[in-house]
Design an enzyme around this catalytic site. Structure first.
Site, PDB file in Angstrom:
ATOM      1  N   THR A 146       6.242   9.538   4.241  1.00  0.00           N
ATOM      2  CA  THR A 146       5.388   9.945   3.131  1.00  0.00           C
ATOM      3  C   THR A 146       5.790  11.345   2.690  1.00  0.00           C
ATOM      4  O   THR A 146       6.211  12.169   3.498  1.00  0.00           O
ATOM      5  CB  THR A 146       3.885   9.875   3.472  1.00  0.00           C
ATOM      6  OG1 THR A 146       3.139   9.951   2.255  1.00  0.00           O
ATOM      7  CG2 THR A 146       3.446  10.959   4.433  1.00  0.00           C
ATOM      8  N   CYS A 182      -3.468  17.004   1.264  1.00  0.00           N
ATOM      9  CA  CYS A 182      -3.587  15.675   1.876  1.00  0.00           C
ATOM     10  C   CYS A 182      -3.154  15.734   3.338  1.00  0.00           C
ATOM     11  O   CYS A 182      -2.452  16.647   3.760  1.00  0.00           O
ATOM     12  CB  CYS A 182      -2.701  14.671   1.156  1.00  0.00           C
ATOM     13  SG  CYS A 182      -3.157  14.329  -0.549  1.00  0.00           S
ATOM     14  N   HIS A 229      -1.661   8.175   4.398  1.00  0.00           N
ATOM     15  CA  HIS A 229      -1.657   9.378   3.550  1.00  0.00           C
ATOM     16  C   HIS A 229      -3.003   9.437   2.843  1.00  0.00           C
ATOM     17  O   HIS A 229      -3.252   8.680   1.913  1.00  0.00           O
ATOM     18  CB  HIS A 229      -0.509   9.279   2.540  1.00  0.00           C
ATOM     19  CG  HIS A 229      -0.326  10.505   1.702  1.00  0.00           C
ATOM     20  ND1 HIS A 229       0.925  10.964   1.381  1.00  0.00           N
ATOM     21  CD2 HIS A 229      -1.191  11.357   1.112  1.00  0.00           C
ATOM     22  CE1 HIS A 229       0.814  12.046   0.620  1.00  0.00           C
ATOM     23  NE2 HIS A 229      -0.476  12.295   0.439  1.00  0.00           N
TER      24      HIS A 229
END
Length: 160
Positions: A22, A28, A45
């Site tokens: 990711t 995040c 994620h």
């Protein structure tokens, strides 16, 4: 095979040839889980800590929120043979990437990490390693064959 996990997305695998990656982990969190005996791993994620701000959105896509995405990650890994007591949990992200001001009014990154730690603690799961905070974006990957978790930021790669 390389699997790319987008924002508010997840992937799990038991295929030893797989790499799950990711990108753009700012505030995040990238959360990996891995069972070294079953060779099952996954990467989530998440964007926001708490689904109570928009329950409809959480139903539509539980991977947006820590409190709804994390249980899904664990359940998917369990369905492939992972066992809770063997899971290694690692996390990266949670930064304050607002470089235009030093004001992190909403503190999303900090709140994401706090929610994660709270959920893990409530469920008796330990966090094995983390690379959170700061002001840099990160890329995170997990190799299913080994469970190796790598984090890249500022042109450097470190292993968690």
């Amino acid at each position: 095979m390389k699997h790319i996990v987008g924002v508010a997305d997840m992937a799990v695998s038991q295929c030893k040839e797989d790499l799950i990656v990711t990108h753009a982990l700012g505030s995040c969190l990238g959360i990996t889980v891995y069972d070294p005996v079953a060779n099952v791993g996954g990467l989530l994620h998440v964007m926001l800590p708490d689904s109570t701000i928009d329950p409809d959105k959480a139903k539509e896509n539980p991977y947006i929120f820590v409190d709804t995405g994390l249980p899904r990650l664990f359940m998917e890994c369990y369905s492939l043979g992972a066992v809770k007591e063997r899971l290694e949990v690692k996390v990266a992200g949670g930064a304050c990437v607002n470089t235009e001001s030093n004001n992190d009014f909403f503190q999303i990154g900090k709140r994401n990490f706090l929610m994660l730690r709270k959920l893990l603690w409530k469920n008796g799961v330990l966090l094995k390693a983390y690379d959170v905070g700061g002001s840099v974006s990160r890329t995170m990957s997990i190799e299913i064959s080994t469970g190796k978790v790598a984090v890249k930021s500022d042109g450097k790669e470190t292993l968690l």
